[in-house]
Design a protein around this motif. Structure first.
Motif, PDB file in Angstrom:
ATOM      1  N   UNK A  14       0.609  -1.358  -0.411  1.00  0.00           N
ATOM      2  CA  UNK A  14       0.104  -0.118   0.238  1.00  0.00           C
ATOM      3  C   UNK A  14       0.085   1.286  -0.185  1.00  0.00           C
ATOM      4  N   UNK A  15       0.158   1.733  -0.218  1.00  0.00           N
ATOM      5  CA  UNK A  15       1.184   4.204  -0.291  1.00  0.00           C
ATOM      6  C   UNK A  15       1.574   3.598   1.129  1.00  0.00           C
ATOM      7  N   UNK A  16       0.665   4.096   2.140  1.00  0.00           N
ATOM      8  CA  UNK A  16       1.145   3.862   3.195  1.00  0.00           C
ATOM      9  C   UNK A  16       2.108   2.629   4.038  1.00  0.00           C
ATOM     10  N   UNK A  17       2.263   2.584   4.128  1.00  0.00           N
ATOM     11  CA  UNK A  17       3.308   0.701   3.871  1.00  0.00           C
ATOM     12  C   UNK A  17       4.563   2.181   3.175  1.00  0.00           C
ATOM     13  N   UNK A  18       4.790   1.471   2.243  1.00  0.00           N
ATOM     14  CA  UNK A  18       5.609   2.510   1.361  1.00  0.00           C
ATOM     15  C   UNK A  18       5.891   4.388   2.225  1.00  0.00           C
ATOM     16  N   UNK A  19       5.323   4.415   2.940  1.00  0.00           N
ATOM     17  CA  UNK A  19       5.377   6.234   3.227  1.00  0.00           C
ATOM     18  C   UNK A  19       6.282   5.920   4.059  1.00  0.00           C
ATOM     19  N   UNK A  20       5.643   4.853   5.019  1.00  0.00           N
ATOM     20  CA  UNK A  20       5.879   4.710   6.665  1.00  0.00           C
ATOM     21  C   UNK A  20       7.489   3.787   6.316  1.00  0.00           C
ATOM     22  N   UNK A  21       8.479   3.266   4.825  1.00  0.00           N
ATOM     23  CA  UNK A  21       8.631   2.185   5.314  1.00  0.00           C
ATOM     24  C   UNK A  21       9.726   2.502   4.406  1.00  0.00           C
ATOM     25  N   UNK A  22       9.860   3.075   3.130  1.00  0.00           N
ATOM     26  CA  UNK A  22      10.265   3.075   2.262  1.00  0.00           C
ATOM     27  C   UNK A  22      10.446   2.308   1.209  1.00  0.00           C
ATOM     28  N   UNK A  43      -1.874  -2.197   5.069  1.00  0.00           N
ATOM     29  CA  UNK A  43      -0.110  -2.024   5.266  1.00  0.00           C
ATOM     30  C   UNK A  43       0.398  -2.490   5.855  1.00  0.00           C
ATOM     31  N   UNK A  44       0.595  -3.673   6.278  1.00  0.00           N
ATOM     32  CA  UNK A  44       1.287  -4.447   7.108  1.00  0.00           C
ATOM     33  C   UNK A  44       2.388  -4.571   6.038  1.00  0.00           C
ATOM     34  N   UNK A  45       3.377  -4.612   5.315  1.00  0.00           N
ATOM     35  CA  UNK A  45       3.458  -5.471   4.575  1.00  0.00           C
ATOM     36  C   UNK A  45       3.847  -5.501   3.127  1.00  0.00           C
ATOM     37  N   UNK A  46       5.035  -6.036   2.282  1.00  0.00           N
ATOM     38  CA  UNK A  46       4.933  -6.605   0.820  1.00  0.00           C
ATOM     39  C   UNK A  46       4.471  -7.647   1.242  1.00  0.00           C
ATOM     40  N   UNK A  47       3.706  -7.858  -0.324  1.00  0.00           N
ATOM     41  CA  UNK A  47       3.101  -9.015  -0.637  1.00  0.00           C
ATOM     42  C   UNK A  47       3.917  -9.539  -2.540  1.00  0.00           C
ATOM     43  N   UNK A  48       3.957 -10.714  -2.424  1.00  0.00           N
ATOM     44  CA  UNK A  48       4.182 -11.042  -3.574  1.00  0.00           C
ATOM     45  C   UNK A  48       2.750 -11.815  -4.671  1.00  0.00           C
ATOM     46  N   UNK A  49       2.563 -11.084  -4.711  1.00  0.00           N
ATOM     47  CA  UNK A  49       1.323 -12.209  -5.288  1.00  0.00           C
ATOM     48  C   UNK A  49       0.365 -11.785  -6.677  1.00  0.00           C
ATOM     49  N   UNK A  50      -0.476 -12.767  -7.313  1.00  0.00           N
ATOM     50  CA  UNK A  50      -0.764 -13.170  -8.901  1.00  0.00           C
ATOM     51  C   UNK A  50      -1.361 -11.889  -9.761  1.00  0.00           C
ATOM     52  N   UNK A  51      -0.925 -11.413 -10.507  1.00  0.00           N
ATOM     53  CA  UNK A  51      -1.923  -9.723 -11.335  1.00  0.00           C
ATOM     54  C   UNK A  51      -2.683 -10.397 -11.442  1.00  0.00           C
ATOM     55  N   UNK A  52      -3.604 -11.545 -11.796  1.00  0.00           N
ATOM     56  CA  UNK A  52      -5.013 -11.814 -11.547  1.00  0.00           C
ATOM     57  C   UNK A  52      -5.635 -10.708 -10.208  1.00  0.00           C
ATOM     58  N   UNK A  53      -5.152 -11.441  -8.802  1.00  0.00           N
ATOM     59  CA  UNK A  53      -5.364  -9.901  -7.515  1.00  0.00           C
ATOM     60  C   UNK A  53      -5.473  -9.137  -7.780  1.00  0.00           C
ATOM     61  N   UNK A  54      -4.232  -9.048  -8.084  1.00  0.00           N
ATOM     62  CA  UNK A  54      -3.940  -6.879  -7.507  1.00  0.00           C
ATOM     63  C   UNK A  54      -4.168  -6.322  -8.663  1.00  0.00           C
ATOM     64  N   UNK A  55      -4.754  -6.875  -9.859  1.00  0.00           N
ATOM     65  CA  UNK A  55      -4.493  -5.734 -11.062  1.00  0.00           C
ATOM     66  C   UNK A  55      -5.554  -4.578 -10.704  1.00  0.00           C
ATOM     67  N   UNK A  56      -7.304  -5.634 -10.135  1.00  0.00           N
ATOM     68  CA  UNK A  56      -7.734  -3.900  -9.670  1.00  0.00           C
ATOM     69  C   UNK A  56      -7.395  -3.000  -8.893  1.00  0.00           C
ATOM     70  N   UNK A  57      -7.146  -3.648  -7.944  1.00  0.00           N
ATOM     71  CA  UNK A  57      -6.368  -3.557  -6.440  1.00  0.00           C
ATOM     72  C   UNK A  57      -5.371  -1.769  -6.719  1.00  0.00           C
ATOM     73  N   UNK A  58      -4.142  -2.100  -7.817  1.00  0.00           N
ATOM     74  CA  UNK A  58      -3.294  -0.877  -8.401  1.00  0.00           C
ATOM     75  C   UNK A  58      -3.734  -0.437  -9.393  1.00  0.00           C
ATOM     76  N   UNK A  59      -5.424  -0.671  -9.944  1.00  0.00           N
ATOM     77  CA  UNK A  59      -6.098   0.610 -11.127  1.00  0.00           C
ATOM     78  C   UNK A  59      -6.602   1.127  -9.586  1.00  0.00           C
ATOM     79  N   UNK A  60      -6.762   1.112  -8.577  1.00  0.00           N
ATOM     80  CA  UNK A  60      -7.825   2.206  -7.719  1.00  0.00           C
ATOM     81  C   UNK A  60      -6.393   2.433  -6.613  1.00  0.00           C
ATOM     82  N   UNK A  61      -5.357   1.944  -6.823  1.00  0.00           N
ATOM     83  CA  UNK A  61      -4.825   2.963  -6.306  1.00  0.00           C
ATOM     84  C   UNK A  61      -4.007   2.618  -4.497  1.00  0.00           C
ATOM     85  N   UNK A  62      -5.092   1.223  -4.250  1.00  0.00           N
ATOM     86  CA  UNK A  62      -5.026   0.677  -3.636  1.00  0.00           C
ATOM     87  C   UNK A  62      -3.561  -0.177  -2.888  1.00  0.00           C
TER      88      UNK A  62
END
Length: 305
Positions: free
Chosen positions: A175-183, A241-260
């Motif tokens: 999430x943007x919030x995690x990256x803002x906090x941890x880089x 906002x608990x960490x980095x995730x390795x996840x299938x593009x099938x699952x995260x594509x809509x979340x990337x498009x939404x900016x989440x």
């Protein structure tokens, strides 16, 4: 320049030839084929002309094969058997598939993607009885009686047959919030300084990410406070906002498009193609063939959308 037109024997002529051999008589062959002896004689003559050789010695008492005729008999039988198998297979495929087909898949992918595909499959083939089981473990499809597994990832058991249904990959995101906090990590080595949400799924190595980079395949050991054997839980943690995730593009594509979620290390990914895995050749089962071909088209359309 004169060119000679090469012809191939007609299946009907091969059938007449084998019938003559079996009946040891042109007249007997004609009776079985419900044709005239003249027709049988003509077809044998045409076959000999096409092959450019004499196949039969014919006397008033008996019919005997020439040496070439013996070889032609073997090939004719093989060709016609293959032709019968070919026609039978097409006939089986043309018929509406029916009966029970038992499928399995991983829990998250099975629920979110395979289940909707199976619903459409049931509409397309109303005579099919379809059972779908989902697991978060390695499945022995032969020992457990499955006809088909829909599998994410390229670790296909060597003893099984497989067909890729659609290309897919896993990416690293947060999430943007995690990256803002941890880089934001800039290199693979930076992952060691981040909370990575670890998924123990099926037979994948725990706490290890196999990543494809511009340098080739790299193995990265990751760690973090949270881990689970369920991908949907890990995704919930990432969205919290608990960490980095390795996840299938099938699952995260809509979340990337939404900016989440935001993708990091875009040059790193993990192959996660979607496969149909089965223990029996498709030619041996019309319902299995229909199911695999339907799913291949279904996932291709979904990816295009």
């Amino acid at each position: 320049m004169n060119t000679k037109h090469e012809e191939s024997p007609l299946p009907e002529d091969l059938r007449v030839f084998l019938t003559v051999i079996r009946k040891s008589s042109f007249v007997g062959a004609a009776e079985e084929l419900q044709q005239s002896p003249a027709y049988v004689s003509k077809r044998i003559k045409v076959l000999e002309q096409v092959l450019g050789t004499k196949l039969l010695h014919r006397t008033t008492r008996r019919i005997a094969l020439t040496d070439t005729g013996v070889r032609a008999q073997q090939w004719a039988a093989r060709i016609l058997d293959d032709m019968d198998d070919f026609m039978g297979e097409l006939s089986q495929v043309r018929k509406a598939p029916r009966g029970l087909i038992h499928l399995c898949s991983s829990f998250g992918f099975g629920r979110n993607y395979v289940a909707p595909a199976i619903a459409d499959l049931a509409v397309a083939y109303p005579d099919l009885e379809i059972r779908l089981d989902v697991f978060d473990r390695v499945v022995d499809i032969v020992a457990e009686g499955f006809d088909l597994e829909i599998r994410v990832g390229d670790d296909i058991p060597g003893q099984h047959i497989s067909r890729q249904l659609v290309a897919n990959r896993r990416i690293i995101c947060a999430t943007p919030q995690y990256l803002e906090k941890r880089g934001t990590p800039q290199t693979i080595e930076d992952l060691a300084n981040h909370d990575c949400l670890v998924l123990k799924e099926r037979n994948n190595m725990f706490g290890v990410w196999q990543l494809r980079t511009d340098k080739g395949e790299e193995t990265v050991r990751v760690n973090g406070q949270l881990s689970s054997n369920n991908g949907e839980i890990v995704l919930q943690w990432a969205l919290a906002h608990q960490g980095l995730l390795l996840r299938s593009m099938w699952d995260v594509k809509p979340l990337l498009e939404q900016g989440r979620l935001v993708q990091v290390l875009p040059d790193c990914s993990q192959s996660a193609n979607v496969w149909a895995v089965y223990p029996t050749r498709l030619a041996e089962s019309g319902k299995l063939r229909a199911c695999v071909e339907f799913l291949e088209a279904w996932f291709s359309r979904l990816q295009a959308d």
